[in-house]
Design a protein around this motif. Structure first.
Motif, PDB file in Angstrom:
ATOM      1  N   THR A  49       6.079   2.169 -10.895  1.00 43.10           N
ATOM      2  CA  THR A  49       6.832   3.396 -10.632  1.00 43.10           C
ATOM      3  C   THR A  49       7.827   3.201  -9.500  1.00 43.10           C
ATOM      4  OG1 THR A  49       4.923   4.721 -11.318  1.00 43.10           O
ATOM      5  CG2 THR A  49       6.649   5.852 -10.096  1.00 43.10           C
ATOM      6  N   PHE A  50       7.390   2.523  -8.439  1.00 35.38           N
ATOM      7  CA  PHE A  50       8.247   2.330  -7.272  1.00 35.38           C
ATOM      8  C   PHE A  50       9.590   1.694  -7.618  1.00 35.38           C
ATOM      9  CE2 PHE A  50       9.290  -0.810  -3.807  1.00 35.38           C
ATOM     10  CZ  PHE A  50       9.986   0.087  -3.007  1.00 35.38           C
ATOM     11  N   PRO A  51       9.646   0.610  -8.422  1.00 37.13           N
ATOM     12  CA  PRO A  51      10.960   0.055  -8.750  1.00 37.13           C
ATOM     13  C   PRO A  51      11.878   1.036  -9.466  1.00 37.13           C
ATOM     14  CG  PRO A  51       9.227  -1.501  -9.304  1.00 37.13           C
ATOM     15  CD  PRO A  51       8.550  -0.200  -8.976  1.00 37.13           C
ATOM     16  N   ALA A 105       7.808  11.888  -1.975  1.00 37.87           N
ATOM     17  CA  ALA A 105       8.368  12.049  -0.631  1.00 37.87           C
ATOM     18  C   ALA A 105       7.780  11.051   0.360  1.00 37.87           C
ATOM     19  CB  ALA A 105       8.120  13.481  -0.141  1.00 37.87           C
ATOM     20  N   LEU A 106       6.543  10.613   0.134  1.00 35.42           N
ATOM     21  CA  LEU A 106       5.874   9.666   1.034  1.00 35.42           C
ATOM     22  C   LEU A 106       6.258   8.210   0.759  1.00 35.42           C
ATOM     23  CD1 LEU A 106       2.281  11.206   0.952  1.00 35.42           C
ATOM     24  CD2 LEU A 106       3.669  10.975   3.007  1.00 35.42           C
ATOM     25  N   ALA A 107       6.565   7.912  -0.487  1.00 37.59           N
ATOM     26  CA  ALA A 107       6.729   6.517  -0.903  1.00 37.59           C
ATOM     27  C   ALA A 107       7.830   5.745  -0.182  1.00 37.59           C
ATOM     28  CB  ALA A 107       6.957   6.454  -2.419  1.00 37.59           C
ATOM     29  N   PRO A 108       9.009   6.320   0.089  1.00 34.63           N
ATOM     30  CA  PRO A 108      10.051   5.504   0.728  1.00 34.63           C
ATOM     31  C   PRO A 108       9.637   4.899   2.059  1.00 34.63           C
ATOM     32  CG  PRO A 108      11.021   7.479  -0.189  1.00 34.63           C
ATOM     33  CD  PRO A 108       9.534   7.643  -0.299  1.00 34.63           C
ATOM     34  N   CYS A 109       8.883   5.619   2.848  1.00 27.30           N
ATOM     35  CA  CYS A 109       8.450   5.095   4.137  1.00 27.30           C
ATOM     36  C   CYS A 109       7.429   3.975   3.946  1.00 27.30           C
ATOM     37  CB  CYS A 109       7.864   6.203   5.004  1.00 27.30           C
ATOM     38  SG  CYS A 109       7.348   5.624   6.634  1.00 27.30           S
ATOM     39  N   VAL A 110       6.359   4.267   3.240  1.00 27.01           N
ATOM     40  CA  VAL A 110       5.282   3.280   3.090  1.00 27.01           C
ATOM     41  C   VAL A 110       5.800   2.002   2.429  1.00 27.01           C
ATOM     42  CG1 VAL A 110       3.030   2.816   2.076  1.00 27.01           C
ATOM     43  CG2 VAL A 110       3.561   5.108   2.887  1.00 27.01           C
ATOM     44  N   LEU A 111       6.420   2.156   1.284  1.00 22.33           N
ATOM     45  CA  LEU A 111       6.799   0.993   0.487  1.00 22.33           C
ATOM     46  C   LEU A 111       8.099   0.371   0.981  1.00 22.33           C
ATOM     47  CD1 LEU A 111       5.756   2.368  -3.016  1.00 22.33           C
ATOM     48  CD2 LEU A 111       4.407   1.097  -1.341  1.00 22.33           C
ATOM     49  N   GLY A 112       8.974   1.185   1.553  1.00 26.02           N
ATOM     50  CA  GLY A 112      10.198   0.631   2.123  1.00 26.02           C
ATOM     51  C   GLY A 112       9.926  -0.269   3.311  1.00 26.02           C
ATOM     52  N   TYR A 113       9.014   0.132   4.170  1.00 27.44           N
ATOM     53  CA  TYR A 113       8.657  -0.711   5.311  1.00 27.44           C
ATOM     54  C   TYR A 113       7.991  -2.008   4.841  1.00 27.44           C
ATOM     55  CZ  TYR A 113       9.778   2.338   9.279  1.00 27.44           C
ATOM     56  OH  TYR A 113      10.440   3.066  10.249  1.00 27.44           O
ATOM     57  N   GLY A 114       7.209  -1.920   3.769  1.00 28.31           N
ATOM     58  CA  GLY A 114       6.620  -3.130   3.226  1.00 28.31           C
ATOM     59  C   GLY A 114       7.678  -4.081   2.709  1.00 28.31           C
ATOM     60  N   GLU A 115       8.647  -3.542   2.000  1.00 28.43           N
ATOM     61  CA  GLU A 115       9.743  -4.367   1.483  1.00 28.43           C
ATOM     62  C   GLU A 115      10.557  -4.977   2.616  1.00 28.43           C
ATOM     63  OE1 GLU A 115      13.869  -3.236  -0.640  1.00 28.43           O
ATOM     64  OE2 GLU A 115      12.120  -2.850  -1.914  1.00 28.43           O
ATOM     65  N   ILE A 116      10.877  -4.171   3.613  1.00 26.54           N
ATOM     66  CA  ILE A 116      11.650  -4.661   4.763  1.00 26.54           C
ATOM     67  C   ILE A 116      10.870  -5.732   5.517  1.00 26.54           C
ATOM     68  CG2 ILE A 116      12.548  -4.008   7.029  1.00 26.54           C
ATOM     69  CD1 ILE A 116      13.246  -1.249   5.734  1.00 26.54           C
ATOM     70  N   GLY A 117       9.603  -5.459   5.784  1.00 22.54           N
ATOM     71  CA  GLY A 117       8.794  -6.419   6.526  1.00 22.54           C
ATOM     72  C   GLY A 117       8.705  -7.756   5.828  1.00 22.54           C
ATOM     73  N   CYS A 143       0.386  -1.316   0.864  1.00 24.30           N
ATOM     74  CA  CYS A 143       1.496  -1.044  -0.043  1.00 24.30           C
ATOM     75  C   CYS A 143       1.086  -1.226  -1.500  1.00 24.30           C
ATOM     76  CB  CYS A 143       2.681  -1.945   0.279  1.00 24.30           C
ATOM     77  SG  CYS A 143       3.547  -1.528   1.807  1.00 24.30           S
ATOM     78  N   ARG A 144       0.362  -2.285  -1.783  1.00 28.30           N
ATOM     79  CA  ARG A 144      -0.090  -2.505  -3.162  1.00 28.30           C
ATOM     80  C   ARG A 144      -1.040  -1.395  -3.611  1.00 28.30           C
ATOM     81  NH1 ARG A 144       0.086  -7.853  -1.224  1.00 28.30           N
ATOM     82  NH2 ARG A 144      -2.118  -7.820  -0.645  1.00 28.30           N
ATOM     83  N   GLU A 145      -1.897  -0.952  -2.705  1.00 28.96           N
ATOM     84  CA  GLU A 145      -2.833   0.124  -3.041  1.00 28.96           C
ATOM     85  C   GLU A 145      -2.100   1.438  -3.282  1.00 28.96           C
ATOM     86  OE1 GLU A 145      -5.424  -0.009   0.286  1.00 28.96           O
ATOM     87  OE2 GLU A 145      -6.368  -1.900  -0.323  1.00 28.96           O
ATOM     88  N   VAL A 146      -1.100   1.725  -2.449  1.00 27.83           N
ATOM     89  CA  VAL A 146      -0.322   2.954  -2.631  1.00 27.83           C
ATOM     90  C   VAL A 146       0.481   2.878  -3.926  1.00 27.83           C
ATOM     91  CG1 VAL A 146       1.596   4.317  -1.704  1.00 27.83           C
ATOM     92  CG2 VAL A 146      -0.242   3.547  -0.195  1.00 27.83           C
ATOM     93  N   GLY A 147       1.052   1.711  -4.223  1.00 24.18           N
ATOM     94  CA  GLY A 147       1.775   1.549  -5.480  1.00 24.18           C
ATOM     95  C   GLY A 147       0.877   1.793  -6.686  1.00 24.18           C
ATOM     96  N   ALA A 148      -0.349   1.276  -6.637  1.00 24.30           N
ATOM     97  CA  ALA A 148      -1.302   1.491  -7.725  1.00 24.30           C
ATOM     98  C   ALA A 148      -1.714   2.960  -7.807  1.00 24.30           C
ATOM     99  CB  ALA A 148      -2.525   0.606  -7.528  1.00 24.30           C
TER     100      ALA A 148
END
Length: 223
Positions: free
Chosen positions: A6-8, A134-146, A174-179
């Motif tokens: 979903t995230f992509p 609304a939550l996903a950009p922060c959690v997953l964006g920081y994972g991508e940036i990191g 991040c993987r857990e939130v994506g799932a």
């Protein structure tokens, strides 16, 4: 790096806004060490306050969840925020003479206020999926940036920040939130969610939260 399916789709729907967030001048300054220390500390103080509200939003997700699996995943994210991610802020600021009490009492910047209340309103006025978008950009964006900065960054005074978000603990979150998001979307919208009438609204929520992330970086640069 894979945070689900979903995230992509949400990331691609955000278009140039996503690049403005993940390739922001603030992020570039973290990678090469040119970010002024005053800007980083302003950001870090405000991000601590942000994470307090963000933890409340994930706690709200527990009440919006429809399954025990969703409840447990959201509760685990609250734990990761309060007991892992916020530790970086406390330790870094303590070295600069800023106590945790001072962090908690810090006055919110307008950009912080706009972002955190947007996320909380998404949860209060919408359902579990509205809140996840609304939550996903922060959690997953920081994972991508990191993850990206860990591969590209040179000698930088912000290595601890990069290591936190590139590290196994955060990448696992991040993987857990994506799932979690994938399961929630399939449960509520079916196997082809992009054809559901709700899909465009969820993409819009994700994109707006991403815009607010861009403003948050800008707040740090304005110090």
């Amino acid at each position: 790096m894979s945070y689900g399916s979903t995230f992509p789709l949400w990331r691609d729907a955000a278009g140039d806004t996503w690049r403005a967030y993940t390739r922001h001048a603030f992020v570039a300054g973290l990678a090469d060490g040119t970010l002024p220390r005053a800007g980083f500390l302003r950001y870090l103080v405000q991000d601590y306050v942000f994470l307090v509200h963000f933890s409340r939003a994930w706690a709200l997700a527990v009440t919006k969840a429809e399954t025990l699996e969703e409840m447990r995943a959201c509760a685990a994210t609250v734990h990761a925020l309060l007991d892992q991610e916020m530790r970086l802020h406390v330790e870094t600021c303590a070295a600069e003479g800023i106590s945790e009490d001072a962090l908690f009492a810090a006055r919110e910047a307008p950009q912080n206020l706009a972002y955190t209340r947007y996320v909380l309103d998404a949860g209060h006025s919408g359902d579990f999926l509205d809140l996840m978008a609304a939550l996903a950009p922060c959690v997953l964006g920081y994972g991508e940036i990191g993850a990206r900065l860990a591969d590209a960054a040179g000698d930088t005074p912000y290595a601890d920040w990069i290591a936190t978000y590139a590290g196994a603990d955060y990448q696992g979150t991040c993987r857990e939130v994506g799932a979690l998001i994938d399961g929630a979307v399939a449960r509520r919208l079916g196997a082809a969610p992009e054809y559901n009438p709700r899909w465009s609204r969820l993409c819009a929520r994700f994109e707006m939260a991403t815009r607010l992330e861009v403003d948050f970086w800008g707040m740090g640069l304005s110090a």
